[in-house]
Design a protein around this motif. Structure first.
Motif, PDB file in Angstrom:
ATOM      1  N   GLN A 130       8.464   7.141 -19.591  1.00 54.70           N
ATOM      2  CA  GLN A 130       7.427   6.101 -19.525  1.00 54.70           C
ATOM      3  C   GLN A 130       6.536   6.376 -20.878  1.00 54.70           C
ATOM      4  N   VAL A 131       5.681   5.543 -21.415  1.00 52.35           N
ATOM      5  CA  VAL A 131       4.772   5.659 -22.278  1.00 52.35           C
ATOM      6  C   VAL A 131       3.440   4.639 -21.835  1.00 52.35           C
ATOM      7  N   VAL A 132       2.353   5.181 -22.059  1.00 59.95           N
ATOM      8  CA  VAL A 132       1.304   4.616 -21.876  1.00 59.95           C
ATOM      9  C   VAL A 132       0.558   4.115 -23.114  1.00 59.95           C
ATOM     10  N   LEU A 133       0.240   2.757 -23.054  1.00 60.72           N
ATOM     11  CA  LEU A 133      -0.137   2.169 -24.384  1.00 60.72           C
ATOM     12  C   LEU A 133      -1.304   1.236 -23.869  1.00 60.72           C
ATOM     13  N   LEU A 134      -2.478   1.478 -24.798  1.00 66.88           N
ATOM     14  CA  LEU A 134      -3.626   0.474 -24.633  1.00 66.88           C
ATOM     15  C   LEU A 134      -3.257  -0.500 -25.886  1.00 66.88           C
ATOM     16  N   SER A 135      -3.077  -1.585 -25.508  1.00 64.87           N
ATOM     17  CA  SER A 135      -3.021  -2.918 -26.557  1.00 64.87           C
ATOM     18  C   SER A 135      -3.732  -3.823 -25.669  1.00 64.87           C
ATOM     19  N   PRO A 136      -4.973  -4.214 -26.030  1.00 63.34           N
ATOM     20  CA  PRO A 136      -5.783  -5.022 -24.978  1.00 63.34           C
ATOM     21  C   PRO A 136      -5.334  -6.430 -24.967  1.00 63.34           C
ATOM     22  N   ALA A 137      -4.976  -7.146 -26.362  1.00 69.52           N
ATOM     23  CA  ALA A 137      -4.735  -8.262 -26.309  1.00 69.52           C
ATOM     24  C   ALA A 137      -5.915  -9.380 -26.267  1.00 69.52           C
ATOM     25  N   CYS A 138      -6.917  -8.804 -26.343  1.00 73.35           N
ATOM     26  CA  CYS A 138      -8.330  -9.365 -26.120  1.00 73.35           C
ATOM     27  C   CYS A 138      -9.262  -8.763 -27.097  1.00 73.35           C
ATOM     28  N   ALA A 139     -10.550  -9.369 -27.316  1.00 71.82           N
ATOM     29  CA  ALA A 139     -11.681  -8.648 -28.098  1.00 71.82           C
ATOM     30  C   ALA A 139     -12.340  -7.689 -26.914  1.00 71.82           C
TER      31      ALA A 139
END
Length: 453
Positions: A419-428
């Protein structure tokens, strides 16, 4: 434009607003900086950046602020729907954006890049490419450095490379780009622009003042952007990741190639690029088109593509902990941008998403989440709506976290190779942070703390 002895009211004490107020004061103008928040709410860093000659009006923003003013200047964070804009126009006071001031100050031609996604990466790539021309070059705009400050003293034979947002384009008048690029257009900032049609109109203002001697670089694969060719006076150069173009920038036999005015010029095999993801190939194609029109040698473009590792906060590798790689994609402030990040990985993603909800459609985003994400960790004001939409799309393992640090800690506990951990919020970010940069920097700090344990 004469700035001496003119009075300017600058709304918004952000980076651009402070810069504009300082610059106008230094040029002999009388500048007043105003913000709805109190002076004490400004960070110490921001307070220290305000020049001594700038007048301050914080907290109150009534119509009396316009008394005696010759111009109203808007920081990008201040909408043209602000009540003082209507009041200024009613009094015949011109309303300018900060980049309009920069345009009037710049003796050098401007290369301007806009689009919903990819602006920062493409602008930075173009900046690196045009620097090889040996001209004095500044890279700024929406990229974190206020353009009005950066253009001061730049010679006429220099170059300005500017990332330009729809917010900055709201109040331009004469702003003219010698080369303008529109990368893509998907619904975004509807809370500001009120509808997608107005958002598109604001984006198209980037080429509104172009002339026949100027150039407009457009994404052929985005039908909305492709059709903008009918509304620009500039010479159009298309780029395409998906199709062969007789005239334009595309991929021929795995090689980025420019076809323009009877010439075909090979730039670089896409396998040599240091950037990952189909979206970054689009960014590279756009950058090569702009750089070619600016006179950059193909060999120099190729070298930049081979060496360029990306920009901070955009699918940025942070650390690998116990065989799990962590990536910071805090710059993904809308679902479309987050989709591009998800597409960069084959699957087994632990995704941290959420924040200030822009209320954009989530279907494509959640469809891809259901296919590639093992665990979805939701944060912020958007968590409830995102969780509801995730459920509709059969997303498995949906979690919520009360705080940002709790989300990162949960991801750490859940994660295991491959697995990888990804911060990709899709939000402001504004429900928890001042900006996406602050969010990304905290993510990196938290991850590095984990790696130290």
């Amino acid at each position: 434009m004469n700035f001496t002895n003119k009075s300017f009211l600058v709304l918004g004490a952000g980076i651009s607003g402070i810069s504009a107020a300082n610059v106008l004061s230094s040029l002999g103008g009388v500048s007043t900086l105003s913000d709805a928040k109190s002076y004490d709410e400004l960070s110490e860093e921001s307070r220290n950046k305000i020049s001594a000659g700038v007048r301050l009006e914080f907290g109150r923003q009534d119509k009396a602020l316009l008394d005696g003013q010759d111009y109203l200047v808007l920081s990008p964070g201040v909408s043209i729907y602000h009540p003082l804009v209507d009041a200024a126009q009613g009094r015949g006071i011109p309303v300018f954006s900060e980049i309009e001031i920069a345009y009037h100050l710049s003796e050098a031609p401007i290369i301007a890049i806009t689009g919903t996604n990819g602006k920062t990466t493409t602008t930075t790539l173009i900046g690196e490419m045009v620097k090889t021309l040996g001209k004095k070059t500044v890279v700024g705009g929406n990229i974190g450095i206020a353009l009005s400050r950066e253009v001061l003293g730049l010679p006429a034979d220099g170059l300005v490379v500017a990332e330009i947002s729809s917010f900055q384009l709201e109040a331009i008048h004469d702003f003219r780009a010698r080369i303008a690029a529109v990368l893509n257009l998907t619904p975004d900032h509807i809370d500001r622009h009120r509808n997608v049609e107005t958002y598109q109109l604001m984006k198209e203002r980037i080429f509104a003042n172009q002339q026949a001697s100027d150039y407009t670089v457009l994404n052929f694969d985005d039908l909305t952007v492709r059709e903008m060719a009918a509304r620009t006076a500039g010479q159009v150069l298309f780029f395409s990741r998906k199709q062969q173009l007789a005239e334009g920038v595309c991929v021929d036999a795995g090689i980025i190639t420019v076809h323009w005015q009877g010439k075909s010029v090979a730039i670089c095999p896409i396998s040599d690029m240091n950037l990952r993801g189909a979206h970054n190939l689009e960014n590279a194609l756009a950058a090569c088109g702009v750089a070619y029109l600016a006179g950059v040698k193909p060999a120099d473009m190729a070298r930049v593509l081979r060496e360029f590792a990306g920009v901070e906060h955009r699918i940025e590798p942070v650390a690998t902990i116990k065989g799990v790689a962590y990536f910071n994609d805090s710059k993904a402030t809308n679902p479309e941008s987050a989709v591009k990040a998800l597409e960069a990985f084959s699957g087994h993603i632990i995704l941290i998403a959420g924040g200030r909800d822009k209320n954009t459609d989530l279907h494509e985003f959640m469809t891809l989440v259901s296919e590639r994400v093992d665990h979805l960790i939701l944060i912020g004001e958007a968590a409830a709506r995102f969780a509801q939409e995730a459920g509709k799309h059969a997303v498995k393992n949906i979690h919520t976290a009360e705080t940002f640090s709790a989300a990162v800690a949960l991801a750490y506990r859940l994660a295991a190779p491959p697995q990888v951990v990804l911060l990709s919020p899709a939000c402001a970010s504004y429900d928890m942070f001042n900006n996406y940069e602050e969010r990304g920097k905290l993510f990196k700090a938290l991850v590095r703390d984990l790696s130290a344990n």
